[in-house]
Design an enzyme around this catalytic site. Structure first.
Site, PDB file in Angstrom:
ATOM      1  N   ARG A 147      53.660  42.933  41.823  1.00 39.20           N
ATOM      2  CA  ARG A 147      52.321  42.644  41.306  1.00 39.20           C
ATOM      3  C   ARG A 147      52.247  43.112  39.868  1.00 39.20           C
ATOM      4  O   ARG A 147      52.719  44.197  39.533  1.00 39.20           O
ATOM      5  CB  ARG A 147      51.275  43.372  42.159  1.00 39.20           C
ATOM      6  N   TYR A 159      41.037  48.378  35.793  1.00 43.86           N
ATOM      7  CA  TYR A 159      41.625  48.408  37.126  1.00 43.86           C
ATOM      8  C   TYR A 159      43.144  48.168  37.111  1.00 43.86           C
ATOM      9  O   TYR A 159      43.623  47.282  36.420  1.00 43.86           O
ATOM     10  CB  TYR A 159      40.970  47.319  38.006  1.00 43.86           C
ATOM     11  N   ASP A 220      46.247  40.636  40.876  1.00 41.57           N
ATOM     12  CA  ASP A 220      44.970  40.928  41.528  1.00 41.57           C
ATOM     13  C   ASP A 220      43.851  40.831  40.495  1.00 41.57           C
ATOM     14  O   ASP A 220      43.793  41.638  39.558  1.00 41.57           O
ATOM     15  CB  ASP A 220      45.036  42.350  42.120  1.00 41.57           C
ATOM     16  N   HIS A 222      40.712  41.107  41.232  1.00 44.22           N
ATOM     17  CA  HIS A 222      39.734  42.091  41.690  1.00 44.22           C
ATOM     18  C   HIS A 222      38.278  41.676  41.556  1.00 44.22           C
ATOM     19  O   HIS A 222      37.435  42.431  41.043  1.00 44.22           O
ATOM     20  CB  HIS A 222      39.991  43.453  41.031  1.00 44.22           C
ATOM     21  N   GLU A 246      45.061  37.021  43.601  1.00 43.80           N
ATOM     22  CA  GLU A 246      44.261  37.702  44.619  1.00 43.80           C
ATOM     23  C   GLU A 246      42.826  37.914  44.157  1.00 43.80           C
ATOM     24  O   GLU A 246      42.590  38.236  42.994  1.00 43.80           O
ATOM     25  CB  GLU A 246      44.924  39.059  44.906  1.00 43.80           C
ATOM     26  N   GLU A 272      40.706  41.695  51.304  1.00 44.49           N
ATOM     27  CA  GLU A 272      40.916  43.128  51.572  1.00 44.49           C
ATOM     28  C   GLU A 272      39.607  43.835  51.891  1.00 44.49           C
ATOM     29  O   GLU A 272      39.620  44.891  52.514  1.00 44.49           O
ATOM     30  CB  GLU A 272      41.644  43.820  50.411  1.00 44.49           C
ATOM     31  N   ARG A 293      44.304  38.628  53.379  1.00 47.97           N
ATOM     32  CA  ARG A 293      44.568  39.970  52.847  1.00 47.97           C
ATOM     33  C   ARG A 293      43.994  41.095  53.714  1.00 47.97           C
ATOM     34  O   ARG A 293      43.969  42.255  53.306  1.00 47.97           O
ATOM     35  CB  ARG A 293      43.952  40.082  51.442  1.00 47.97           C
ATOM     36  N   GLU A 349      52.008  44.236  51.207  1.00 49.24           N
ATOM     37  CA  GLU A 349      51.808  45.144  50.076  1.00 49.24           C
ATOM     38  C   GLU A 349      52.320  46.531  50.465  1.00 49.24           C
ATOM     39  O   GLU A 349      52.050  47.020  51.554  1.00 49.24           O
ATOM     40  CB  GLU A 349      50.319  45.218  49.735  1.00 49.24           C
ATOM     41  N   TRP A 412      33.504  45.415  40.860  1.00 50.96           N
ATOM     42  CA  TRP A 412      34.778  46.172  40.964  1.00 50.96           C
ATOM     43  C   TRP A 412      35.576  45.581  42.110  1.00 50.96           C
ATOM     44  O   TRP A 412      35.043  45.433  43.189  1.00 50.96           O
ATOM     45  CB  TRP A 412      34.491  47.640  41.189  1.00 50.96           C
TER      46      TRP A 412
HETATM   47  O1  KDG Z   1      40.342  50.939  48.255  1.00 47.39           O
HETATM   48  C1  KDG Z   1      40.475  50.053  47.197  1.00 47.39           C
HETATM   49  C2  KDG Z   1      41.923  49.883  46.853  1.00 47.39           C
HETATM   50  O2  KDG Z   1      42.653  49.790  48.008  1.00 47.39           O
HETATM   51  C3  KDG Z   1      42.117  48.666  46.025  1.00 47.39           C
HETATM   52  O3  KDG Z   1      41.789  48.949  44.703  1.00 47.39           O
HETATM   53  C4  KDG Z   1      43.538  48.224  46.071  1.00 47.39           C
HETATM   54  O4  KDG Z   1      42.932  46.039  45.304  1.00 47.39           O
HETATM   55  C5  KDG Z   1      43.734  46.765  45.831  1.00 47.39           C
HETATM   56  C6  KDG Z   1      44.988  46.216  46.307  1.00 47.39           C
HETATM   57  O5  KDG Z   1      45.134  45.004  46.232  1.00 47.39           O
HETATM   58  O6  KDG Z   1      45.822  46.990  46.765  1.00 47.39           O
HETATM   59 MG    MG Z   2      43.396  43.965  45.837  1.00 48.10          MG
END
Ligand code: KDG
Ligand code: MG
Length: 412
Positions: A147, A159, A220, A222, A246, A272, A293, A349, A412
């Site tokens: 990644r 991030y 990612d 995010h 992602e 996630e 995810r 991951e 976030w």
């Molecule tokens: O708890 C939040 C994290 O696990 C996150 O920031 C991690 O986005 C993340 C990832 O893809 O691992």
């Molecule tokens: Mg993530």
């Protein structure tokens, strides 16, 4: 047999972890991960006050029935706190079932569908030279998929960029990003989506030029873009052949993925922060994503995530289970047993835990040639050292949050 005891263990070796330990009358123990990053004690209260009293005296062999009882019986359904608590019970019961049968959990799930699980690690760097070093460090550790997260000119803290001075227990600098920080309040970071969209394609072009066309690369986003911004991002990244993009938009508005999908062939991964099969249902049915995810820990356990992944398999959608360091070694082991057994495994991951965490949780999964394997110990294959756990008491920690230049709070 019946359940004699259920104990909620909170420990903070490198970060906070919540673990449920269930013991049967015959003394067989099972572990489950209930860690909800930055909101750990909410799950502790849910487990201790509302779930543990219901487990004492119950039949530990009835995994499906226990899941339905905890999910439907509460009347209040879904949500990350509830589903992390149910997940911990579910994992612990699978662990016990494996130990009683003398078999690793993946055998109970149908046996191995492959020899090992392809894993991806997190490379990051504020500038390209640092990012390249991080990619090289991951390749040296054996990662076969990586990644890529990078700094954006004009933004100071964003991030996914590792602090190289972070001591995560081994005492050495790591490139992995540990987003939760101990402290009384969350750390504030900054964000500018237009600057990010201008910068990122050039980063991927540079990474492809340096490391060639073969290496699977992931990114990612995010949850930070609007639907049309995400569509542009997917399109601009197409020449660099990503394994996945992602969380390109916030997860609540699932319709957004339809717009993104209509503009780009970059594969999409999401979920996630999802916690039930129903969060994925429409995205899977309408084929708006390519990878699921969800984490075993946040999706209600092995029982529930298995069903979601079986449904996804009908649409050629694969697993990409969440596995950062806030998934404890117990949650990671559960993911590995499930990933080994299902046919539609995609990628796992994998961020290595720090040394202190490895001292608290004795793990039996293996990592070689870029592949993970859960090992062949009965159950999940993870044990907890309670004395070591007690040496690391809980400390409040928060994920960071973002503000735009004008002070507006951003996703976030
Ligand atoms: O708890 C939040 C994290 O696990 C996150 O920031 C991690 O986005 C993340 C990832 O893809 O691992
Ligand atoms: Mg993530």
């Amino acid at each position: 047999m019946t359940i004699r005891d259920a104990e909620v263990i909170v420990t903070s070796p490198d970060r906070n972890f919540v673990t449920l330990k269930i013991t049967t009358e015959d003394g067989v123990t099972g572990l489950g991960d209930a860690t909800l990053n930055g909101r750990e004690l909410a799950v502790v209260a849910y487990l201790s006050e509302h779930v543990v009293p219901l487990l004492i005296g119950a039949d530990e062999a009835r995994i499906e029935d226990t899941w339905q009882f905890l999910y439907r019986g509460a009347y209040w359904r879904r949500g990350p706190v509830t589903m992390a608590a149910i997940a911990a019970v579910d994992m612990a019961l699978w662990d016990i079932k494996g130990k009683v049968a003398g078999l690793p959990v993946y055998q109970l799930l149908g046996g191995a569908s492959r020899t090992g699980l392809l894993a991806y690690g997190h490379a990051s760097g504020k500038e390209l030279p640092e990012l390249f070093d991080s990619v090289r460090a991951h390749l040296e550790q054996g990662y076969r998929a990586i990644r890529i997260q990078t700094g954006v000119p004009g933004l100071h803290a964003i991030y996914g960029i590792a602090s190289q001075s972070a001591d995560t227990g081994g005492g050495t600098a790591r490139y992995d990003h540990e987003p939760a920080r101990r402290g009384a309040r969350p750390v504030q970071e900054d964000w500018d989506t237009r600057a990010y969209l201008r910068h990122l394609p050039g980063v991927f072009e540079a990474v492809r030029n340096e490391f060639g066309p073969e290496l699977p690369l992931l990114h990612d986003a995010h949850h930070r873009s609007t639907p049309i911004q995400a569509a542009r991002l997917g399109k601009d990244l197409e020449p660099y052949d990503l394994f996945w993009l992602e969380d390109c938009t916030p997860a609540e508005n699932q319709e957004a993925l339809r717009l993104v999908r209509s503009h780009t062939t970059t594969p999409l991964a999401i979920g996630e922060v999802f916690n039930t099969a129903w969060d994925f249902k429409d995205l899977i049915r309408d084929q708006l994503i390519d990878y699921v995810r969800g984490a075993v820990t946040h999706m209600g356990g092995i029982t529930a995530l298995r069903k979601t992944l079986d449904y996804a398999a009908m649409y050629q959608i694969k697993s990409g289970m969440h596995g950062p360091t806030d998934i404890s070694p117990v949650g990671m082991a559960a993911a590995l047993h499930l990933g080994l057994a299902i046919h539609n495994f995609g990628i796992q991951e994998y961020m290595k835990h720090g040394q202190r965490t490895d001292e608290v949780f004795q793990q039996s999964f293996t990592w070689s040639n870029g592949l993970l394997h859960p090992g062949d110990k009965p159950g999940l294959g993870v044990e907890i050292d309670l004395e070591a756990a007690r040496a690391h008491p809980y400390e409040r920690a928060y994920l960071p949050y973002n503000r735009l230049a004008d002070g507006t709070v951003h996703d976030w």
